[in-house]
Design an enzyme around this catalytic site. Structure first.
Site, short mmCIF file in Angstrom:
data_model
loop_
_atom_site.label_atom_id
_atom_site.label_comp_id
_atom_site.label_asym_id
_atom_site.label_seq_id
_atom_site.Cartn_x
_atom_site.Cartn_y
_atom_site.Cartn_z
N ASP A 1 41.48 39.77 24.00
CA ASP A 1 42.51 39.77 25.04
C ASP A 1 43.73 40.49 24.49
OD1 ASP A 1 44.08 39.19 27.23
OD2 ASP A 1 44.43 37.09 26.67
N MET A 2 44.16 41.51 25.20
CA MET A 2 45.33 42.25 24.74
C MET A 2 46.57 41.37 24.90
SD MET A 2 43.80 44.91 23.83
CE MET A 2 45.25 45.83 23.31
N ASP B 1 42.34 43.80 30.83
CA ASP B 1 42.67 43.80 29.40
C ASP B 1 41.93 42.74 28.60
OD1 ASP B 1 44.11 41.55 30.35
OD2 ASP B 1 45.47 41.72 28.65
N GLU B 2 40.86 42.20 29.14
CA GLU B 2 40.11 41.25 28.33
C GLU B 2 38.63 41.30 28.65
OE1 GLU B 2 40.86 37.07 29.18
OE2 GLU B 2 42.08 37.64 30.89
#
Ligand SMILES: [Mg+2]
Length: 403
Positions: free
Chosen positions: A10-11, A104-105
């Site tokens: 996860d960003m 983003d994940e």
């Protein structure tokens, strides 16, 4: 089931981090990205903004009150998509089984990668983080565990820049002391409901057991809570080859001549697209209309929204606005109309405020969708069907073509 090894990446503050990376003047400042309309919600807040209590899914108006000195941005969604594609490409080098969870994940099934991992999942997670940092300049948090729920929880435990491993034997030690809100799907409202029965920590749920909980909160929620509280989650990592867009278009036998006819048909198309979005569990950021005139000249107009949508009326609202903003050289009329949605996003955090409205809407749409599934999509929602000229060609694009 044999023990699996699932990695969740996860960003950290993704949208805000991209903005800060691309705009050095934003670094170290409270950056808040999201919908700036009165109904907008925060998509991402930088860590500087989080210090003021701003977080994802918070109504934007509240975020502005909490952090008036913040830098508020609607964001550059195409740029985030491009960076996202880069990150998913890196993930695909670390496992053949990657499931995107949102922009983003993602989950990676790294079971059986022992040859590469050499008995050390931590090294593997570290290598992935390093590759992401080196190639994108952005920081990710990683969690590794026997299943998706625990992997996702693990990636969140030491954010930012976290790397946490949870093993089966760690469940009581790591999972049980955490507040109930850490269980996937538990928002503020469920949390309050459970608090009223005296449950505060995940361990309380595990110890209470399903029979007791079932009487208090109902069978479905009880089962969900007890399984997750015991660290059980059998959901597989499901790689999806995501369609880039979901859409529907119609060619008319006789060209449409009035705005009223066009808007009626846009409503019909929006309902078709909405149904497909909901059926595939997608929320879209971009709405596009396509118009072909009698002389075969073809135009597209699109709008990208900060808040992702999936309901007929929201799609229609944008489609209609796009059409009205487009000064059309009517002349020979309109031969083809299309509506499509793209820029899919599965919200990783659920806003409580949105949830309540959403639940009402979902009940309605579930009922409509059931009827459609049973009788076929063309049997329902033919709004003003008699007035819409006979369809001679209805073609689908995006994922529909693959079903
Ligand atoms: Mg994130």
């Amino acid at each position: 089931m044999a023990e699996r090894l699932i990695l969740h990446i996860d960003m950290d503050c993704f949208f805000a981090a991209v903005e800060q990376r691309d705009n050095p003047e934003l670094r170290g400042k409270p950056v808040i990205v999201g919908g700036l309309s009165s109904r907008g919600v925060v998509s991402t807040a930088s860590y500087e903004a989080r210090k003021y209590g701003v977080h994802s899914a918070m109504p934007m108006a509240l975020a502005k009150r909490k952090c008036p000195q913040g830098i508020f941005l609607t964001g550059n969604y195409p740029q985030y998509k491009a960076v996202s594609a880069q990150i998913f490409e890196i993930m695909s080098r670390f496992s053949p089984l990657v499931e995107p969870l949102s922009i983003d994940e993602g989950f990676l099934d790294i079971t059986g990668m022992e040859r590469f991992i050499k008995g050390n999942p931590r090294n593997y997670g570290m290598k992935l983080k390093q590759a992401v940092l080196k190639e994108t300049g952005l920081i990710a948090s990683v969690g590794i565990a026997p299943n998706k729920f625990l992997a996702k929880l693990a990636s969140d435990l030491e954010k930012p820049d976290g790397l946490v491993i949870i093993r089966q034997e760690d469940i009581q030690r790591i999972l049980w002391p955490l507040p109930i809100a850490r269980i996937w799907g538990v928002g503020k409202k469920t949390e309050e409901r459970l608090a009223a029965f005296g449950y505060r920590y995940i361990g309380d749920i595990a110890r209470a057991g399903k029979d007791v909980l079932q009487k208090q909160v109902g069978e479905r929620l009880a089962r969900h809570l007890v399984e997750l509280a015991n660290g059980k989650d059998d959901r597989p990592v499901e790689p999806v080859r995501d369609a880039q867009s979901i859409g529907k278009e119609t060619t008319f036998e006789e060209n449409l001549q009035s705005r009223q006819e066009v808007e009626q048909h846009l409503l019909y198309l929006s309902a078709q697209v909405g149904w497909r979005l909901r059926r595939s569990g997608k929320n879209a950021h971009t709405v596009q209309i396509k118009i072909r005139l009698g002389d075969f000249s073809t135009y597209t107009r699109q709008k990208t929204l900060s808040d992702a949508i999936c309901y007929d009326e929201d799609i229609f609202k944008e489609a209609k606005a796009l059409f009205r903003a487009f000064s059309l050289p009517y002349g020979s009329g309109i031969r083809l109309l299309g509506v499509s949605c793209s820029g899919f996003d599965a919200p990783s955090e659920i806003s409580l405020f949105e949830m309540e409205n959403k639940q009402k809407k979902e009940r309605l749409y579930t009922a409509i969708d059931k009827i459609k599934a049973r009788f076929g999509e063309d049997k329902i929602a033919h709004l003003g069907e008699s007035r819409v000229l006979k369809k001679i060609n209805a073609s689908l694009d995006g994922s529909e073509a693959r079903h």
